[in-house]
Design an enzyme around this catalytic site. Structure first.
Site, short mmCIF file in Angstrom:
data_model
loop_
_atom_site.label_atom_id
_atom_site.label_comp_id
_atom_site.label_asym_id
_atom_site.label_seq_id
_atom_site.Cartn_x
_atom_site.Cartn_y
_atom_site.Cartn_z
N GLY A 36 0.84 -1.20 0.00
CA GLY A 36 0.00 0.00 0.00
C GLY A 36 0.88 1.25 0.00
O GLY A 36 0.71 2.16 -0.83
N HIS A 37 1.86 1.28 0.90
CA HIS A 37 2.79 2.42 0.92
C HIS A 37 3.54 2.52 -0.41
O HIS A 37 3.75 3.60 -0.94
CB HIS A 37 3.86 2.24 2.01
CG HIS A 37 3.34 2.24 3.41
ND1 HIS A 37 3.33 1.10 4.19
CD2 HIS A 37 2.81 3.24 4.17
CE1 HIS A 37 2.83 1.41 5.39
NE2 HIS A 37 2.50 2.69 5.40
#
Ligand code: PAF
Length: 285
Positions: A36-37
């Protein structure tokens, strides 16, 4: 990739980039990096000449000391991922470097910060505003990237940017939620789930999706009740809140006609792990 631990060194690096007329993309994180990051980093990399990422577990945004203590810290692995993602600078300050003096600022964030996470976690958004505003001053980015999993946080950050005068035209860019193959929203907290809870946690997103279907011929109140029941019938999961709000103001709506972009925001306890997710509704009722 440069690893910078001192604010002065970061300011000097940033000043060089900006003096050369480069765009500077910034992704603030608390580490324990997952895909996600990395999707935020990829967007920043695609759209900017230079990219900086901060890795800092910000104590001022934790209203629960246990949560701060157990927050995963994986610096070495994080730096390897950032290097592989083509990041120019990883900023990894200590608490003393970020806060040489205690930050006593209180931001007048208004209604956007008073509901949902703001209500459940008193002081949380003020802490987020403190650290993000400090980081924006240090990094001086042209673009900053935030994940939609923390939907309300983006609205709060936009409000903080307004209050602080815009940080020289800084663009806040929101990036869609990245999910595991089974639908669970990626989160640094997922590593704390037991295998049993990890197996049932995708039920959260399934309930949200079922809620969107259900909403086609049900009211906001009925849909809210339906989603909460769907989640709470799963062994091990307990909804803390599910609220359907307007996507811009984050204020609860009672009728679909009240919002052009209703968003259903949920927090769920899976054991003692607090998970957060959301879904956009199309108002058809
Ligand atoms: O979303 C997060 O990880 C944090 O709230 C942030 C924006 C990095 C500030 O500490």
């Amino acid at each position: 990739m440069k690893v910078i631990r001192k604010a002065d060194e970061l300011r000097a690096w940033s000043a060089e980039q900006r003096a050369a007329g480069l765009t500077l993309g910034f992704v603030p994180t608390m580490g324990a990096l997952h895909d996600g990051h990395l999707s935020l980093v990829a967007r920043a990399r695609e759209n900017n000449d230079a990219v900086a990422v901060s890795v800092f577990v910000n104590p001022t945004q934790f209203n629960n000391p246990d949560d701060l203590k157990t927050y995963p810290r994986t610096e070495e692995a994080d730096l390897a991922k950032l290097k592989a993602a083509g990041v120019d600078v990883a900023f990894v300050p200590t608490v003393e470097e970020m806060y040489p003096e205690p930050d006593t600022r209180v931001f007048e964030l208004g209604p956007v910060a008073e509901v949902m996470e703001g209500k459940m976690r008193p002081g949380h958004f003020n802490g987020v505003a403190q650290v993000v505003s400090r980081l924006f001053v240090m990094v001086n980015p042209t673009h900053a990237y935030f994940g939609e999993k923390d939907f309300q946080q983006i609205a709060v950050i936009r409000k903080m940017v307004d209050l602080e005068g815009g940080f020289g035209g800084l663009q806040i860019v929101d990036v869609p939620i990245k999910r595991e193959a089974d639908g669970l929203a990626m989160s640094s907290r997922n590593v704390r789930l037991t295998p049993e809870l990890r197996a049932v946690a995708p039920g959260i997103y399934k309930a949200l999706q079922a809620g969107v279907e259900y909403a086609r011929n049900h009211s906001v109140e009925e849909t809210t009740e339906y989603v909460v029941n769907q989640i709470n019938t799963i062994d091990g999961l307990e909804t803390e809140y599910f609220q359907i709000v307007d996507g811009k103001t984050c204020q609860p709506i009672s009728d679909w006609s009240e919002s052009e972009m209703p968003v259903g925001c949920v927090t769920v306890f899976a054991g003692d792990v607090r998970l957060i997710d959301n879904i956009k509704f199309t108002p058809t009722c």
